[in-house]
Motif scaffolding. Structure first.
Motif, PDB file in Angstrom:
ATOM      1  N   MET A 205       0.845  -1.187   0.024  1.00 53.25           N
ATOM      2  CA  MET A 205       0.018  -0.082   0.179  1.00 53.25           C
ATOM      3  C   MET A 205       0.821   1.272   0.059  1.00 53.25           C
ATOM      4  SD  MET A 205      -3.101   0.612  -0.080  1.00 53.25           S
ATOM      5  CE  MET A 205      -4.645   1.124   0.605  1.00 53.25           C
ATOM      6  N   GLU A 206       2.080   1.144   0.722  1.00 59.38           N
ATOM      7  CA  GLU A 206       2.892   2.289   0.733  1.00 59.38           C
ATOM      8  C   GLU A 206       3.386   2.918  -0.668  1.00 59.38           C
ATOM      9  OE1 GLU A 206       7.096   3.641   2.798  1.00 59.38           O
ATOM     10  OE2 GLU A 206       5.633   2.356   3.873  1.00 59.38           O
ATOM     11  N   ASN A 207       3.626   1.843  -1.586  1.00 63.96           N
ATOM     12  CA  ASN A 207       4.179   2.272  -3.034  1.00 63.96           C
ATOM     13  C   ASN A 207       2.979   2.827  -3.651  1.00 63.96           C
ATOM     14  OD1 ASN A 207       6.399   1.001  -2.598  1.00 63.96           O
ATOM     15  ND2 ASN A 207       5.788  -1.138  -3.609  1.00 63.96           N
ATOM     16  N   LEU A 208       1.577   2.661  -3.573  1.00 63.42           N
ATOM     17  CA  LEU A 208       0.624   3.294  -4.036  1.00 63.42           C
ATOM     18  C   LEU A 208       0.744   4.575  -3.325  1.00 63.42           C
ATOM     19  CD1 LEU A 208      -2.052   3.468  -5.732  1.00 63.42           C
ATOM     20  CD2 LEU A 208      -3.252   2.532  -3.715  1.00 63.42           C
ATOM     21  N   ASP A 209       0.652   4.946  -2.095  1.00 67.93           N
ATOM     22  CA  ASP A 209       0.539   6.316  -1.693  1.00 67.93           C
ATOM     23  C   ASP A 209       1.811   6.887  -2.224  1.00 67.93           C
ATOM     24  OD1 ASP A 209      -1.305   5.600  -0.004  1.00 67.93           O
ATOM     25  OD2 ASP A 209      -0.316   5.380   1.962  1.00 67.93           O
ATOM     26  N   GLU A 210       2.890   6.545  -2.299  1.00 68.94           N
ATOM     27  CA  GLU A 210       4.022   7.213  -2.998  1.00 68.94           C
ATOM     28  C   GLU A 210       4.017   7.835  -4.288  1.00 68.94           C
ATOM     29  OE1 GLU A 210       7.247   8.241  -1.731  1.00 68.94           O
ATOM     30  OE2 GLU A 210       6.341   8.214   0.370  1.00 68.94           O
ATOM     31  N   LYS A 211       3.269   6.643  -5.225  1.00 66.74           N
ATOM     32  CA  LYS A 211       2.864   7.115  -6.327  1.00 66.74           C
ATOM     33  C   LYS A 211       1.868   8.077  -6.566  1.00 66.74           C
ATOM     34  CE  LYS A 211       1.634   4.827 -10.808  1.00 66.74           C
ATOM     35  NZ  LYS A 211       0.797   3.850 -11.242  1.00 66.74           N
ATOM     36  N   LEU A 212       0.771   8.086  -6.043  1.00 62.28           N
ATOM     37  CA  LEU A 212      -0.058   9.189  -5.684  1.00 62.28           C
ATOM     38  C   LEU A 212       0.634  10.506  -5.422  1.00 62.28           C
ATOM     39  CD1 LEU A 212      -3.471   7.484  -4.178  1.00 62.28           C
ATOM     40  CD2 LEU A 212      -3.024   8.278  -6.568  1.00 62.28           C
ATOM     41  N   LYS A 213       1.399  10.459  -4.212  1.00 62.11           N
ATOM     42  CA  LYS A 213       1.939  11.667  -3.598  1.00 62.11           C
ATOM     43  C   LYS A 213       2.720  12.405  -4.957  1.00 62.11           C
ATOM     44  CE  LYS A 213       4.755  11.130  -0.089  1.00 62.11           C
ATOM     45  NZ  LYS A 213       5.400  10.996   1.101  1.00 62.11           N
ATOM     46  N   TYR A 214       3.404  11.757  -5.614  1.00 67.48           N
ATOM     47  CA  TYR A 214       4.319  12.201  -6.699  1.00 67.48           C
ATOM     48  C   TYR A 214       3.501  12.592  -7.758  1.00 67.48           C
ATOM     49  CZ  TYR A 214       8.784  11.310  -4.295  1.00 67.48           C
ATOM     50  OH  TYR A 214       9.812  11.335  -3.479  1.00 67.48           O
ATOM     51  N   GLU A 215       2.416  11.855  -8.124  1.00 68.77           N
ATOM     52  CA  GLU A 215       1.523  12.397  -9.312  1.00 68.77           C
ATOM     53  C   GLU A 215       0.887  13.553  -8.883  1.00 68.77           C
ATOM     54  OE1 GLU A 215      -1.641   9.520 -10.109  1.00 68.77           O
ATOM     55  OE2 GLU A 215       0.041   8.002 -10.715  1.00 68.77           O
ATOM     56  N   ILE A 216       0.500  13.729  -7.780  1.00 69.87           N
ATOM     57  CA  ILE A 216      -0.304  14.864  -7.220  1.00 69.87           C
ATOM     58  C   ILE A 216       0.660  16.071  -7.176  1.00 69.87           C
ATOM     59  CG2 ILE A 216      -1.407  16.055  -5.427  1.00 69.87           C
ATOM     60  CD1 ILE A 216      -2.711  13.185  -5.060  1.00 69.87           C
ATOM     61  N   ILE A 217       1.927  16.182  -6.902  1.00 69.98           N
ATOM     62  CA  ILE A 217       2.881  17.122  -6.596  1.00 69.98           C
ATOM     63  C   ILE A 217       3.292  17.660  -8.122  1.00 69.98           C
ATOM     64  CG2 ILE A 217       3.586  16.817  -4.316  1.00 69.98           C
ATOM     65  CD1 ILE A 217       6.549  15.908  -5.828  1.00 69.98           C
ATOM     66  N   THR A 218       3.262  16.756  -8.997  1.00 71.34           N
ATOM     67  CA  THR A 218       3.581  17.118 -10.346  1.00 71.34           C
ATOM     68  C   THR A 218       2.463  17.799 -11.103  1.00 71.34           C
ATOM     69  OG1 THR A 218       4.896  14.930 -10.655  1.00 71.34           O
ATOM     70  CG2 THR A 218       4.214  16.149 -12.622  1.00 71.34           C
ATOM     71  N   GLU A 219       1.300  17.339 -10.621  1.00 67.95           N
ATOM     72  CA  GLU A 219       0.020  18.238 -11.276  1.00 67.95           C
ATOM     73  C   GLU A 219      -0.081  19.589 -10.543  1.00 67.95           C
ATOM     74  OE1 GLU A 219      -3.562  15.422 -10.432  1.00 67.95           O
ATOM     75  OE2 GLU A 219      -2.422  13.889 -11.711  1.00 67.95           O
ATOM     76  N   LEU A 220       0.283  19.399  -9.385  1.00 65.61           N
ATOM     77  CA  LEU A 220       0.325  21.094  -8.465  1.00 65.61           C
ATOM     78  C   LEU A 220       1.375  21.745  -9.069  1.00 65.61           C
ATOM     79  CD1 LEU A 220      -1.100  19.745  -5.089  1.00 65.61           C
ATOM     80  CD2 LEU A 220      -2.437  20.834  -6.916  1.00 65.61           C
ATOM     81  N   GLY A 221       2.298  21.434  -9.845  1.00 61.29           N
ATOM     82  CA  GLY A 221       3.436  22.161 -10.082  1.00 61.29           C
ATOM     83  C   GLY A 221       4.476  22.349  -8.886  1.00 61.29           C
ATOM     84  N   LEU A 222       4.326  21.400  -7.958  1.00 57.24           N
ATOM     85  CA  LEU A 222       5.311  21.329  -6.775  1.00 57.24           C
ATOM     86  C   LEU A 222       6.511  20.257  -6.943  1.00 57.24           C
ATOM     87  CD1 LEU A 222       2.710  21.653  -4.098  1.00 57.24           C
ATOM     88  CD2 LEU A 222       3.954  23.324  -4.891  1.00 57.24           C
ATOM     89  N   PHE A 223       6.648  19.495  -7.910  1.00 57.75           N
ATOM     90  CA  PHE A 223       7.716  18.753  -8.178  1.00 57.75           C
ATOM     91  C   PHE A 223       8.997  19.163  -8.222  1.00 57.75           C
ATOM     92  CE2 PHE A 223      10.566  15.825 -10.248  1.00 57.75           C
ATOM     93  CZ  PHE A 223      10.441  14.468  -9.485  1.00 57.75           C
ATOM     94  N   GLU A 224       9.360  20.443  -8.800  1.00 55.33           N
ATOM     95  CA  GLU A 224      10.582  21.044  -8.992  1.00 55.33           C
ATOM     96  C   GLU A 224      10.967  21.439  -7.399  1.00 55.33           C
ATOM     97  OE1 GLU A 224      13.101  24.430 -11.141  1.00 55.33           O
ATOM     98  OE2 GLU A 224      11.565  23.459 -12.034  1.00 55.33           O
ATOM     99  N   LYS A 225      10.020  22.213  -6.850  1.00 51.83           N
ATOM    100  CA  LYS A 225      10.236  22.597  -5.521  1.00 51.83           C
ATOM    101  C   LYS A 225      10.722  21.374  -4.360  1.00 51.83           C
ATOM    102  CE  LYS A 225       7.838  25.161  -1.885  1.00 51.83           C
ATOM    103  NZ  LYS A 225       6.616  26.011  -1.457  1.00 51.83           N
TER     104      LYS A 225
END
Length: 57
Positions: free
Chosen positions: A1-21
């Motif tokens: 389940m943790e891998n799913l959480d990590e994947k979702l977290k990175y998808e969402i920060i990318t969509e919000l434009g926060l990945f680079e930060k």
């Protein structure tokens, strides 16, 4: 389940434009508002996935 959480977290920060930060400054550089938004979106997506899963069964 943790891998799913990590994947979702990175998808969402990318969509919000926060990945680079996060890449440059780490997770601690996010504001409370940004962190809350990420958490809210993760919860929303997980609920949607659960609903889809139960509809398929």
């Amino acid at each position: 389940m943790e891998n799913l959480d990590e994947k979702l977290k990175y998808e969402i920060i990318t969509e919000l434009g926060l990945f680079e930060k996060v890449s440059k400054n780490g997770w601690k550089s996010l504001t409370a508002k940004e962190t809350g938004r990420i958490g809210g979106l993760i919860t929303k997506r997980k609920k949607m996935m659960q609903m889809q899963k139960s509809q398929q069964a």
